[in-house]
Structure formats: C-alpha cells, structure tokens
Motif scaffolding. Sequence first.
Motif, PDB file in Angstrom:
ATOM      1  N   ALA A   2       0.759  -1.223   0.022  1.00 29.74           N
ATOM      2  CA  ALA A   2      -0.018  -0.003  -0.034  1.00 29.74           C
ATOM      3  C   ALA A   2       0.830   1.220  -0.051  1.00 29.74           C
ATOM      4  O   ALA A   2       2.051   1.213   0.653  1.00 29.74           O
ATOM      5  N   PRO A   3       0.471   2.292  -0.579  1.00 32.56           N
ATOM      6  CA  PRO A   3       1.369   3.563  -0.602  1.00 32.56           C
ATOM      7  C   PRO A   3       1.090   4.186   0.477  1.00 32.56           C
ATOM      8  O   PRO A   3       0.469   4.136   1.319  1.00 32.56           O
ATOM      9  N   LYS A   4       2.217   5.218   0.591  1.00 33.96           N
ATOM     10  CA  LYS A   4       2.146   5.759   2.046  1.00 33.96           C
ATOM     11  C   LYS A   4       1.072   6.984   1.791  1.00 33.96           C
ATOM     12  O   LYS A   4       1.388   7.941   0.771  1.00 33.96           O
ATOM     13  N   LEU A   5       0.294   7.347   2.582  1.00 32.96           N
ATOM     14  CA  LEU A   5      -0.754   8.334   2.639  1.00 32.96           C
ATOM     15  C   LEU A   5      -0.308   9.494   3.205  1.00 32.96           C
ATOM     16  O   LEU A   5       0.197   9.520   4.280  1.00 32.96           O
ATOM     17  N   ASP A  13      -7.677  -0.241   5.660  1.00 36.15           N
ATOM     18  CA  ASP A  13      -8.159  -1.085   4.588  1.00 36.15           C
ATOM     19  C   ASP A  13      -9.090  -0.991   3.733  1.00 36.15           C
ATOM     20  O   ASP A  13      -9.285  -1.134   2.618  1.00 36.15           O
ATOM     21  N   VAL A  14      -9.673   0.581   4.000  1.00 35.40           N
ATOM     22  CA  VAL A  14     -10.563   1.103   3.086  1.00 35.40           C
ATOM     23  C   VAL A  14     -10.160   1.790   2.093  1.00 35.40           C
ATOM     24  O   VAL A  14     -10.953   2.024   1.072  1.00 35.40           O
ATOM     25  N   PHE A  15      -8.746   2.058   2.101  1.00 37.82           N
ATOM     26  CA  PHE A  15      -8.038   2.591   0.799  1.00 37.82           C
ATOM     27  C   PHE A  15      -7.582   1.614   0.006  1.00 37.82           C
ATOM     28  O   PHE A  15      -6.986   0.458   0.224  1.00 37.82           O
ATOM     29  N   LYS A  16      -8.424   1.803  -1.268  1.00 36.46           N
ATOM     30  CA  LYS A  16      -8.168   0.592  -2.469  1.00 36.46           C
ATOM     31  C   LYS A  16      -7.622   1.672  -3.747  1.00 36.46           C
ATOM     32  O   LYS A  16      -8.121   2.773  -3.997  1.00 36.46           O
ATOM     33  N   ASP A  17      -6.681   0.845  -4.546  1.00 33.54           N
ATOM     34  CA  ASP A  17      -6.211   1.654  -5.672  1.00 33.54           C
ATOM     35  C   ASP A  17      -6.073   0.807  -6.646  1.00 33.54           C
ATOM     36  O   ASP A  17      -5.238   1.162  -7.693  1.00 33.54           O
TER      37      ASP A  17
END
Length: 497
Positions: A2-5, A13-17
Amino acid sequence: MAPKLPFELNDPDVFKDKSYVNGEWIESKSGKRFEIIDPGTGKPWASCPTNSAEDVPAAVAAAHLAFQTYRKTNPRTRAKLLLEWDAQIRAHRDDLARILVHEAGKPLAEAHGEIDYALGFTWWFAGEAERVQGTVSTPSAPGRRVFTVKQPIGVAAALVPWNFPIAMILRKAGAALAAGCTMIVKPSPETPLTVLTLAHLAEKAGFPKGVFSVLTTDLENTPALSEALCRHELVKKVTFTGSTRVGKLVARNCADGLKKLTLELGGNCPVLVFDDANLEQAATQILALKWRHAGQACITANRLYVQKGVYDKFAEIIANRSRGLKVGHGMAKDTTMGPLTTPRSLVKASEHVEDARSKNGRILFGGNKMNIEDGFFFEPTVILDAHSDMQISKEESFAPILALFPFDTEEEAVGAANKTSMGLASYFFTKNVDRTWRLLENLEAGMIGMNCGNSSAAESPFGGIKESGYGKESGKDVAIAEYLITKTGTLALEDHF
C-alpha cells in the motif's frame, strides 16, 4: 504494498487503488497506472489502474453473469443489502471524507456534508426496492385482464463526475441495485479513490461478486473506455452526469444500441431576487449554494438577477457575507472554501473575469488566482453590472464567481433567466404569492427553488430540461423506473368463449 498516504485513516483497509471487477481487485490489462493529484497542493499522492476499452468485455461479462442471479433476488434482500451498505459507509464516514478532501479539494466539513447527503440515497432506495409494483386492470375487450410487471433492465453503466463523486454514485447505484440491476462505474480520473472505497464497503455489505464493479482510467482513455461501455451489447442502461457537450457524445454512442439513457447535464442556473424578497434569507440561501465546493456544482447560482430597487443593498449584503471566506487546503481547520478541482478550471475562471472586466463589469472583490502552495485556488469573486453580452451570462462558470445582473420588471427577469439552452435549475426570492405561482410555471427549468437554494434530496426528483438532459434521478417511483422495464401480459378468460 500500500502507498504511503499524506493523512491517517482509522481503518487503512478502506483505501483501495485497484479496479474492482467480479469481486476482485485488479490492474488494467496494460498494467499502466495514472496519478491522482491533490488540488490543494497540485502534487500527486496516489495512483490507479489505467483501464482502457480492452478491459470492458470482461467487466461487462461478469456483471451480466451476476445479473442472472441478482435480478431474481428478493426485493427485501436487496433492501437489506442497501441498508448494510449504508451502515458501512456511516461507520467509515471520517475516512471516506479524508480521501474525498485530497481528491476533490473540498473542505473537510463539506466532505462530511456530501457523505451525509449521499447516504440519503442508500436509505431511500432501500425502501424503494420493496415498492416496485405492477398493475392489473380490466380492458375494454370482454373476457380479458391486462397485467403489467416491472423487471430490472440489465447491466447498467454509470459515468460519473468529480464534483460529487460519492453522492453521484449512491444516487445512481442506489436506484440500480434496488431495482435488481448490476452496475459498472467509470469514475472521473480526478476522483476514483472514493468510488473504490465505496466498492470495498459494498463488498463488506455482502453484495455478490459482479453486482457492483469499478473501472478507473485517466483523462486520455476516458472517451474510449466510456464509448466501449455505451456500445457493449450487454449494457442495457447508461446514466451520465457531466457537461452537455460530452452528454451529446454519450447519447450518440448509446443510439445505435437503443440504450436506455439518463442524462444530467450542465447548468448555468439563474436566481431572481425581487424588491419584496427577504434579502437576508435570500443571501443566506444563495451564498450557501454559490460557494459550496468553490462554485463547482451543476445547480449552483451562476447568474444572479436583482431588481433595481434593492440592487445596491443586496450587493452590499453579498459582499459583507462573502469577504469572510477563508480559502485554503480542505484539511486546514479554518478553511471554508477549498481549491478548484482541476487546473483547467482556473483558466476558465480567469477568462470569465477578464471578459467581464473588458465589457464594463465591476469586480467588487476577488477575480484572481491565489498562490497557496501549488494548489488550484481562485478568489471568491463578485461581479457587478453584469449583462447578457458577457461570457458568464452564456456559459456555466463552474468556479467561485457570482455575477449580479440588474433588472426592472418580472417579465424582463424571466426572459433573461430563460435565455439559455440550459434548463437544470432556477431559483427565485419573493414574498408575492401570485408571482410565486407565475414564476413556478414560467421559468424554464426542471427544478425550481422558491425562496430556497439547494433543494436536492433523495425524495425529490432531480433532472433538467432543454440541453440540461432528460430522465430523473432520486424521487419516488421515477428514479427507480429508469432501471426497470414494463412487461404487459394479457390473459383471456376461458368462460367467455
């Protein structure tokens, strides 16, 4: 990995790309990705798959296969799924708002406001799922009965804009999923991540694989991907929100397959303020409508016609109320107006101001780009002495620019308000009851605000006339009907032979 936000999430887990097809998180066939830009900084902070037309067949096939089962799902089951989706979104409201701020540029309070508004659609359409009813009647011919049944039309494609990505998705998907259709969403290149979060939450809510899918893409591939969805033989319904220019292209692409189509297109909405209006009430409603999302709403106030008897006084009220706006990044605590979402919007805003200035318009305040980091910021702007020869009279500005036009008579104001190819929304402020009824009937728009500004709600039919599109979204019966077919059955009774 996962990318560093650039911000914290309560539930990472809600972040999806990745795109979401048939219950799987996937890359595009090409393997290419595009960057997501934070309008408040002008810098990339995430990326998504660059899907193209070659990715469409697999997504449609999965949605069509899912439709064969989902169409037969009990309406109450569909209602429960929508209510669980609603609950999941509410539970993740803060995280969803933070993602929206960094995609669209809205102040955090506005991002929360959009989510709360959007949740009206999941709640409303959960109820509508069980209200789909047919009819039975006795025709003129003896010994017969006529029945109508309502059935879901099939796979639906949603082409959605960047200004209200959560609300536009839930308004469209809520109706489609309640009706028993499956849906493929093509989000705007500016705001795909909030839509992918909604897909994740739909999965958590229990929607079966293939019922709700998302194909992301960049600006360059958007036309081809959209056309492929519109022209695919298994896509039976298309819903589009965006500009009139693009809406006409969508209509052409759908025409060959005779697709059922809903178009919610451009605005250029007028507001009429009469001498007998409550000016404080009018200012409160108009400014809430105008400055929301820096003027980037299709139903925003674009042309403000003010009767000459109160013109100067009302201009002063507008100015005093607007000068207190604090422009900045959406995550800053004191920000009340964020940036424009795209750099091309800055160009158009500047052009409208310079055109007004060259045609003797008075810039009461504002009118300039703002240097805040490298974001896409424009000053809230009020223009006086506007007239019909200015670009802002003829075009939707989609920026924080409010132009005031003086008028003498009701007939003059109505004529000026209607002098546009658009017909999405019109607004007026008056305490004259007779005039209220005249304006309701004489203003050429699909929605009329009577002593109020924004009136959009899940229970209210939303849609325009003229070149602002056709079809309705939200509202009782009409919105869900956009995703249904009506089948007629005629029964001959044996004892009449």
